[in-house]
Motif scaffolding. Structure first.
Motif, mmCIF file in Angstrom:
data_model
loop_
_atom_site.group_PDB
_atom_site.id
_atom_site.type_symbol
_atom_site.label_atom_id
_atom_site.label_comp_id
_atom_site.label_asym_id
_atom_site.label_seq_id
_atom_site.Cartn_x
_atom_site.Cartn_y
_atom_site.Cartn_z
ATOM 1 N N ASP A 60 -3.861 20.857 -1.703
ATOM 2 C CA ASP A 60 -4.529 21.531 -2.824
ATOM 3 C C ASP A 60 -4.848 20.535 -3.927
ATOM 4 O OD1 ASP A 60 -4.346 24.565 -2.172
ATOM 5 O OD2 ASP A 60 -2.423 23.698 -1.580
ATOM 6 N N LEU A 61 -3.969 19.553 -4.078
ATOM 7 C CA LEU A 61 -4.190 18.520 -5.091
ATOM 8 C C LEU A 61 -3.707 17.181 -4.569
ATOM 9 C CD1 LEU A 61 -4.925 17.645 -8.009
ATOM 10 C CD2 LEU A 61 -2.596 18.241 -8.667
ATOM 11 N N LEU A 62 -4.567 16.189 -4.655
ATOM 12 C CA LEU A 62 -4.188 14.819 -4.318
ATOM 13 C C LEU A 62 -4.111 14.030 -5.617
ATOM 14 C CD1 LEU A 62 -3.767 12.409 -2.352
ATOM 15 C CD2 LEU A 62 -6.263 12.190 -2.255
ATOM 16 N N LEU A 63 -2.898 13.603 -5.952
ATOM 17 C CA LEU A 63 -2.679 12.754 -7.124
ATOM 18 C C LEU A 63 -2.694 11.333 -6.592
ATOM 19 C CD1 LEU A 63 -1.936 12.576 -10.150
ATOM 20 C CD2 LEU A 63 0.465 12.896 -9.495
ATOM 21 N N CYS A 64 -3.841 10.690 -6.740
ATOM 22 C CA CYS A 64 -4.116 9.445 -6.010
ATOM 23 C C CYS A 64 -4.149 8.256 -6.948
ATOM 24 C CB CYS A 64 -5.463 9.568 -5.288
ATOM 25 S SG CYS A 64 -5.797 8.213 -4.164
ATOM 26 N N GLU A 65 -3.359 7.267 -6.620
ATOM 27 C CA GLU A 65 -3.432 6.047 -7.419
ATOM 28 C C GLU A 65 -4.805 5.398 -7.275
ATOM 29 O OE1 GLU A 65 -3.721 2.338 -6.551
ATOM 30 O OE2 GLU A 65 -1.659 2.114 -5.797
ATOM 31 N N CYS A 66 -5.285 4.812 -8.348
ATOM 32 C CA CYS A 66 -6.608 4.179 -8.334
ATOM 33 C C CYS A 66 -6.572 3.084 -9.391
ATOM 34 C CB CYS A 66 -7.668 5.226 -8.643
ATOM 35 S SG CYS A 66 -9.340 4.600 -8.496
ATOM 36 N N ASN A 67 -6.005 1.955 -9.002
ATOM 37 C CA ASN A 67 -5.744 0.886 -9.963
ATOM 38 C C ASN A 67 -6.872 -0.136 -10.037
ATOM 39 O OD1 ASN A 67 -3.169 -1.544 -10.648
ATOM 40 N ND2 ASN A 67 -3.789 0.169 -11.938
ATOM 41 N N PHE A 68 -7.886 0.036 -9.157
ATOM 42 C CA PHE A 68 -8.965 -0.951 -9.108
ATOM 43 C C PHE A 68 -10.336 -0.273 -9.070
ATOM 44 C CE2 PHE A 68 -5.383 -3.493 -7.798
ATOM 45 C CZ PHE A 68 -5.678 -4.771 -8.240
ATOM 46 N N TYR A 69 -11.316 -0.971 -9.578
ATOM 47 C CA TYR A 69 -12.705 -0.510 -9.520
ATOM 48 C C TYR A 69 -13.283 -0.805 -8.134
ATOM 49 C CZ TYR A 69 -12.329 0.178 -14.543
ATOM 50 O OH TYR A 69 -11.951 0.637 -15.771
ATOM 51 N N GLY A 70 -14.402 -0.136 -7.869
ATOM 52 C CA GLY A 70 -14.995 -0.196 -6.534
ATOM 53 C C GLY A 70 -15.370 -1.583 -6.046
ATOM 54 N N ASN A 71 -15.660 -2.495 -6.950
ATOM 55 C CA ASN A 71 -16.058 -3.843 -6.530
ATOM 56 C C ASN A 71 -14.867 -4.790 -6.396
ATOM 57 O OD1 ASN A 71 -15.383 -4.137 -9.189
ATOM 58 N ND2 ASN A 71 -17.242 -5.243 -9.790
ATOM 59 N N GLN A 72 -13.638 -4.220 -6.536
ATOM 60 C CA GLN A 72 -12.443 -5.056 -6.442
ATOM 61 C C GLN A 72 -11.677 -4.715 -5.162
ATOM 62 O OE1 GLN A 72 -10.913 -3.641 -10.336
ATOM 63 N NE2 GLN A 72 -10.750 -5.803 -10.844
ATOM 64 N N ASN A 73 -10.915 -5.701 -4.689
ATOM 65 C CA ASN A 73 -10.096 -5.483 -3.502
ATOM 66 C C ASN A 73 -8.631 -5.437 -3.926
ATOM 67 O OD1 ASN A 73 -8.696 -5.545 -1.121
ATOM 68 N ND2 ASN A 73 -9.999 -7.115 -0.175
ATOM 69 N N GLY A 74 -8.016 -4.275 -3.794
ATOM 70 C CA GLY A 74 -6.624 -4.115 -4.230
ATOM 71 C C GLY A 74 -5.613 -4.335 -3.127
ATOM 72 N N GLN A 75 -6.103 -4.652 -1.930
ATOM 73 C CA GLN A 75 -5.228 -4.703 -0.753
ATOM 74 C C GLN A 75 -3.991 -5.576 -0.964
ATOM 75 O OE1 GLN A 75 -6.548 -2.771 1.813
ATOM 76 N NE2 GLN A 75 -4.595 -2.889 2.913
ATOM 77 N N SER A 76 -4.189 -6.825 -1.429
ATOM 78 C CA SER A 76 -3.032 -7.727 -1.513
ATOM 79 C C SER A 76 -2.091 -7.326 -2.646
ATOM 80 C CB SER A 76 -3.502 -9.175 -1.698
ATOM 81 O OG SER A 76 -4.227 -9.284 -2.909
ATOM 82 N N ALA A 77 -2.613 -6.630 -3.650
ATOM 83 C CA ALA A 77 -1.751 -6.153 -4.743
ATOM 84 C C ALA A 77 -1.047 -4.850 -4.372
ATOM 85 C CB ALA A 77 -2.587 -5.953 -6.006
ATOM 86 N N GLY A 78 -1.490 -4.242 -3.252
ATOM 87 C CA GLY A 78 -0.873 -2.977 -2.851
ATOM 88 C C GLY A 78 -1.394 -1.798 -3.638
ATOM 89 N N HIS A 79 -2.705 -1.810 -3.920
ATOM 90 C CA HIS A 79 -3.315 -0.698 -4.666
ATOM 91 C C HIS A 79 -4.664 -0.326 -4.042
ATOM 92 C CE1 HIS A 79 -0.350 -0.511 -7.818
ATOM 93 N NE2 HIS A 79 -0.414 -1.824 -7.990
ATOM 94 N N MET A 80 -5.148 0.862 -4.408
ATOM 95 C CA MET A 80 -6.447 1.334 -3.919
ATOM 96 C C MET A 80 -7.514 1.136 -4.975
ATOM 97 S SD MET A 80 -5.926 4.902 -1.862
ATOM 98 C CE MET A 80 -4.183 5.211 -2.092
ATOM 99 N N ASN A 81 -8.743 0.978 -4.516
ATOM 100 C CA ASN A 81 -9.854 1.037 -5.456
ATOM 101 C C ASN A 81 -10.476 2.440 -5.405
ATOM 102 O OD1 ASN A 81 -11.884 1.154 -3.474
ATOM 103 N ND2 ASN A 81 -12.226 -1.067 -3.512
ATOM 104 N N SER A 82 -11.411 2.669 -6.302
ATOM 105 C CA SER A 82 -11.985 4.013 -6.466
ATOM 106 C C SER A 82 -12.732 4.497 -5.224
ATOM 107 C CB SER A 82 -12.936 3.993 -7.656
ATOM 108 O OG SER A 82 -13.821 2.895 -7.521
#
Ligand SMILES: [Zn+2]
Length: 244
Positions: free
Chosen positions: A170-192
């Protein structure tokens, strides 16, 4: 279920704000999910720290646990002042013994290890876990009560297993620590873009983006994610309540 965002910021709190912390309520039971920096200062806008019934911790990075010590002091001092303050269960994983031990303090709080392989019952909630992609052990949570489902990614780079784990929420509380043009993989985060795509593939009803970055225009996160996801999508906003 009622979710209130207490702290939407990643890494550290903005001026007069808080990093990760969310209050989940159902049938009068108050569960705090993560307890980052500034949470004990912001929480009394909703309820007093001694009124919490339980806390659950995704992982032991400071922006998710910095206020555990002050939460313990708040309950200790309110007890000295004559309030009846029961011992507070704080659920956390035991993959880091040093940090897990700090969840227990006198008779004030007691650390309880969750087994990520099993469903955990906390008050009216049933919590299942998924290990995330992050520099330290961290667990996403799927929390169910009264036929409603909240999925909290905690901190993570995108991983395929998320899609099934969050399926139909019903609700996804999703981390989004990076903008779409950034790669968060090595930091362990998702982009938008990853967040939006993941929400679409999971067929969740609604997304709230959280663990927000301290630079750029955060509204851009929503427009980038919305290009991938057709449902309702918003930014986590301090003291905003979402009813499920
Ligand atoms: Zn983290």
């Amino acid at each position: 279920m009622k979710l209130t965002v207490i702290g939407p910021w990643g890494g550290y709190p903005k001026l007069n704000a808080a990093s990760s912390g969310y209050l989940l309520e159902h049938n009068g039971f108050h569960l705090l999910i993560d307890c980052g920096s500034g949470i004990v200062s912001k929480l009394p806008n909703i309820l007093q720290p001694e009124e919490l019934d339980a806390v659950i911790i995704s992982h032991y990075h400071p922006d998710h646990i910095a206020d555990i010590g002050v939460l313990q002091h708040a309950r200790l001092i309110q007890g000295y002042l004559g309030k009846k303050v029961p011992s507070l269960p704080i659920y956390g994983h035991s993959l880091d013994n040093y940090e897990f031990a700090k969840l227990t303090y006198k008779e004030i709080t007691s650390g309880i290890a969750y087994n990520p392989e099993e469903t955990l019952a906390v008050g009216p909630f049933h919590v299942s876990f998924l290990k995330t992609e992050h520099p330290v052990p961290c667990f996403a949570m799927r929390i169910e009560a009264a036929n409603k489902v909240l999925v909290y990614t905690a901190d993570s780079a995108f991983k395929e297993e998320f899609i099934e784990f969050a399926s139909g929420a019903d609700l996804l509380l999703c981390e989004c620590n990076f903008y779409g043009n950034q790669n968060g993989q090595s930091a362990g985060h998702m982009n938008s873009i990853e967040a939006g795509r993941f929400a679409q593939q999971s067929q969740v009803k609604q997304v709230v983006l959280t663990h927000l970055p301290h630079y750029g225009n955060v509204d851009q996160l929503v427009s980038e994610a919305a290009a991938e996801f057709s449902g309702r999508i918003t930014l986590a906003k301090e003291l905003e309540t979402i009813k499920l």
